[in-house]
Scaffold this active site. Structure first.
Site, PDB file in Angstrom:
ATOM      1  N   ARG A   1       0.848  -1.168   0.010  1.00  0.00           N
ATOM      2  CA  ARG A   1      -0.006  -0.147   0.099  1.00  0.00           C
ATOM      3  C   ARG A   1       0.752   1.233   0.014  1.00  0.00           C
ATOM      4  O   ARG A   1       1.937   1.662   0.911  1.00  0.00           O
ATOM      5  CB  ARG A   1      -1.051  -0.139   1.189  1.00  0.00           C
ATOM      6  CG  ARG A   1      -0.346   0.423   2.834  1.00  0.00           C
ATOM      7  CD  ARG A   1      -1.569   0.458   3.617  1.00  0.00           C
ATOM      8  NE  ARG A   1      -1.197  -0.247   4.942  1.00  0.00           N
ATOM      9  CZ  ARG A   1      -0.132   0.519   5.594  1.00  0.00           C
ATOM     10  NH1 ARG A   1       0.335   1.345   5.076  1.00  0.00           N
ATOM     11  NH2 ARG A   1       0.111  -0.546   6.716  1.00  0.00           N
TER      12      ARG A   1
ATOM     13  N   HIS B   1      -1.596   3.252   6.624  1.00  0.00           N
ATOM     14  CA  HIS B   1      -2.413   2.468   6.900  1.00  0.00           C
ATOM     15  C   HIS B   1      -3.650   3.209   7.069  1.00  0.00           C
ATOM     16  O   HIS B   1      -4.692   2.731   6.483  1.00  0.00           O
ATOM     17  CB  HIS B   1      -2.128   1.998   8.312  1.00  0.00           C
ATOM     18  CG  HIS B   1      -3.090   1.532   9.019  1.00  0.00           C
ATOM     19  ND1 HIS B   1      -3.736   0.073   8.600  1.00  0.00           N
ATOM     20  CD2 HIS B   1      -3.976   1.726   9.948  1.00  0.00           C
ATOM     21  CE1 HIS B   1      -4.704  -0.139   9.399  1.00  0.00           C
ATOM     22  NE2 HIS B   1      -5.151   0.641  10.068  1.00  0.00           N
TER      23      HIS B   1
ATOM     24  N   TYR C   1       7.437   3.428  10.276  1.00  0.00           N
ATOM     25  CA  TYR C   1       7.798   1.957  10.336  1.00  0.00           C
ATOM     26  C   TYR C   1       8.409   1.514   9.132  1.00  0.00           C
ATOM     27  O   TYR C   1       8.933   0.425   8.937  1.00  0.00           O
ATOM     28  CB  TYR C   1       6.780   1.312  10.579  1.00  0.00           C
ATOM     29  CG  TYR C   1       5.442   1.537   9.747  1.00  0.00           C
ATOM     30  CD1 TYR C   1       5.148   0.842   8.662  1.00  0.00           C
ATOM     31  CD2 TYR C   1       4.542   2.378  10.332  1.00  0.00           C
ATOM     32  CE1 TYR C   1       4.372   1.194   7.730  1.00  0.00           C
ATOM     33  CE2 TYR C   1       3.401   2.772   9.549  1.00  0.00           C
ATOM     34  CZ  TYR C   1       3.238   2.077   8.468  1.00  0.00           C
ATOM     35  OH  TYR C   1       2.248   2.385   7.531  1.00  0.00           O
TER      36      TYR C   1
END
Lengths: 325, 315
Positions: free
Chosen positions: B235, B239, B247
């Site tokens: 993606r 998120h 991250y």
């Protein structure tokens, strides 16, 4: 009219509904050859075959979820969760999917989850609990809590026919209890409490096995000159608040008997609703008789002391009548 | 399979829908939360174009792309995000709960892995009624660590049900890399425990996904049971809204951007001689027009009536 045990009445209701409607299927652990942990589905595998009596792996979360998927696909699944204590494992599909399908997606979810609840058999902390109050807190689920073989059969037939998901609580101590059942097993509507016994001094409201304890208590109270009315709620959702209020308007005192633990129990909600609607008729605070805030102990002696019974109801009723006469 | 142009249009519809949604959230026009699928469009369109009209799809919290891929109406989707009466769930579901049963889209799902057992049950019903249909459930690499994943695959494998488990492995469960959450590096190998084939495909290659899903569907309809398909993808967005993406590195993102599924699809069309500048312009213009129309539709639509708020909990 014939005399059946609750197990026989439930089995007969399943049999009739499966005969009547090919869309009705059963799913659960050991419901096939074994006939279910308490024998409710005994013989149904032979009658209806493994396509409709589906013996599942020990996967409560996913066979409950699968039942919802099957309901969306046009079947009418009846799930058995072997002990209500294990329903913790099926909470997600029931709470986050079944209960929301109508409101969010406007889709029917004709699902019944049958489950044996309650103590009194020495099964210990993880096989004796009553969790109906949890589901009382979830909008979108009907909850049946029958107390007689006739109601067990009649409410189950209605549960299978409704488009709403239903939690169907079967008390383990009721399974062997006998009662009169009409030959045609008439469906019993939800949301209609039953007056078990008429009285004028006090209303004892109860459901499931606690109705039997309340009935016995009422008999003993009558011998002492106190006439208690016993009301069997039969379903918690929908709740028959009208009949409750009507009874309290006549007796002016309400005691609610619940086998589950006290805090956050269904009795608390029933008490609040009655208080909100007929406060001015009450001559005494609404009382609750429940299991104390403890896990259900295994020892028969401790278990008897923990779970409400007729002696405790009588004792509490005397106290109530003495303090608020 | 749909026409190449139609597939390309769906890829662009998803891309532009999601970009617009991110933009509207960033501007504070939309409230709440949302999970966009930028970079994962090929898995959605590839999988859905391999299905038949009577098949059903269960989706995830990142479900906008799946619904568009299945033929959902961007107007009703956007109206749902805007909380309007004309939205797919009349404003009751929001980004994570949209369904369109008329096109076999049985709903996205705010619970990670929640659609898996539903798909198993649908497949159980199809088989019982001898209907030639399959259920396909999208889920992510994160859901593969849910108990529901293991229970559902076990039952489907045990009973040889016509269900397709389509994992979009985008490398991260929210912020947790797959390698830090799964004891084995691939999702597909988990199929071995449940008596079904597990295949891994390049999830950014629409044709690879299409072929894998088509084969799994044929297998399911032959009565040979389920398949686990792992689509390796990424993606490109965060998120959910407000994800700082701390991250992962920008270099990693750039590497995946070079593997953008839309670019891949265009390159494939070029290679087959089915692409020209005019088509490119027309498709993009058409997608942009439909997304703009969706926003106009949403803005024009009324909010739900408060009087009706407590209605419809029960049948």
């Amino acid at each position: 009219m014939k005399t059946l045990t609750t197990v026989e009445a439930l089995r007969a209701a399943l049999w009739h509904e499966m005969r009547r409607d090919r869309r009705v299927i059963l799913l659960g652990e050991d419901i096939g050859v074994y006939g279910g942990a308490f024998g409710v589905t005994r013989g149904l595998l032979d009658e209806f075959g493994p396509e409709r009596v589906i013996n599942t792996p020990i996967s409560e979360m996913s066979f409950t979820g699968a039942a919802i998927g099957a309901a969306l696909a046009g079947l009418r699944p009846v799930v058995e969760i072997m002990f209500m204590d294990f329903i913790t494992l099926a909470m997600d599909p029931l709470v986050n999917w079944a209960a929301k399908l109508r409101y969010v997606y406007d889709r029917a979810c004709p699902l019944v989850v049958r489950t044996p609840a309650g103590g009194g058999r020495g099964y210990g902390p993880t096989h004796s609990q009553c969790f109906e109050s949890w589901f009382f807190h979830v909008p979108g689920l009907w909850i049946a809590v029958p107390s007689t073989p006739a109601d067990a059969a009649g409410l189950l037939r209605t549960a299978i026919r409704t488009e709403n998901p239903v939690l169907f609580v079967e008390h383990k101590r009721l399974y062997g209890r006998k009662g009169g059942v009409s030959d045609r097993l008439p469906p019993v509507p939800f949301g209609s409490a039953r007056i078990v016994r008429k009285g004028k001094d006090l209303t004892l409201a109860a459901w499931s096995w606690m109705v039997a304890e309340a009935e016995e208590a009422a008999q003993r109270l009558a011998e002492e000159g106190i006439e208690a009315e016993v009301l069997d709620l039969r379903t918690l959702v929908p709740l028959d608040l009208e009949r409750l209020a009507e009874s309290v308007r006549r007796t002016h005192r309400l005691m609610i008997v619940e086998e589950g633990v006290r805090s956050g129990g269904a009795a608390a909600e029933v008490a609040a609703r009655v208080g909100e609607s007929v406060f001015e008729y009450l001559d005494a605070p609404i009382q609750r008789v429940t299991t104390p805030e403890i896990p259900i102990p295994a020892s028969p002696s401790l278990e008897r002391a923990a779970i409400p019974n007729s002696e405790r109801i009588v004792r509490e009723a005397f106290r109530l009548m003495r303090e608020f006469s | 399979m749909r026409s190449r142009r139609e597939l390309y249009l769906r890829l662009w519809l998803i891309r532009l829908f999601e970009q617009k949604v991110e933009n509207l959230f960033a501007k504070g026009v939309l409230h709440g939360t949302t999970h966009t699928a930028i970079g994962q469009e090929a898995a959605a369109v590839g999988a859905c174009s391999a299905l038949g009209p009577r098949d059903v799809v269960l989706s995830t919290h990142r479900g906008h792309g799946h619904l568009i891929a299945r033929g959902g109406d961007p107007c009703r989707m956007m109206a749902e995000l805007f909380g309007r009466e004309t939205g797919y769930s009349r404003g009751r579901g929001g980004s994570q709960m949209m369904a369109d049963p008329s096109i076999g889209f049985w709903g996205s799902n705010g619970i990670t892995g929640g659609g898996l057992p539903i798909a198993v049950g649908a497949a159980l019903a199809f088989r019982l009624r001898k209907e030639r249909r399959v259920a396909l459930c999208f889920f992510g690499d994160g859901a593969a660590n849910q108990g529901m994943f293991h229970e559902s695959l076990n039952m489907a494998g045990l009973w040889k049900l016509p269900v397709l488990f389509l994992c979009e492995n985008n490398g991260y469960a929210m912020s947790t890399p797959t390698a830090a959450a799964s004891a084995v590096p691939a999702i597909a190998v988990k199929a071995a425990a449940y008596g079904m084939p597990g295949v891994t495909v390049d999830g950014n290659d629409l044709f690879a996904v299409f072929r894998a899903v088509s084969e799994a569907r044929r297998r399911a309809l032959r009565g040979e049971g389920p398949t686990l398909i792992e689509c390796r993808t990424y993606r490109l967005s965060g998120h959910s809204r407000g994800d700082p993406r701390s991250y992962r590195t920008r270099a990693e993102e750039a590497a995946w951007r070079r593997r953008d599924p839309l670019r891949r699809f265009r390159a494939e069309l070029k290679r087959q001689g089915e692409w020209d500048e005019a088509t490119e312009r027309a498709v993009r213009r058409e997608a942009a027009r439909r997304i703009a129309e969706a926003i106009r539709y949403a803005r024009r639509s009324p909010f739900p009536d408060h009087e009706a708020m407590e209605k419809g909990v029960f049948a």
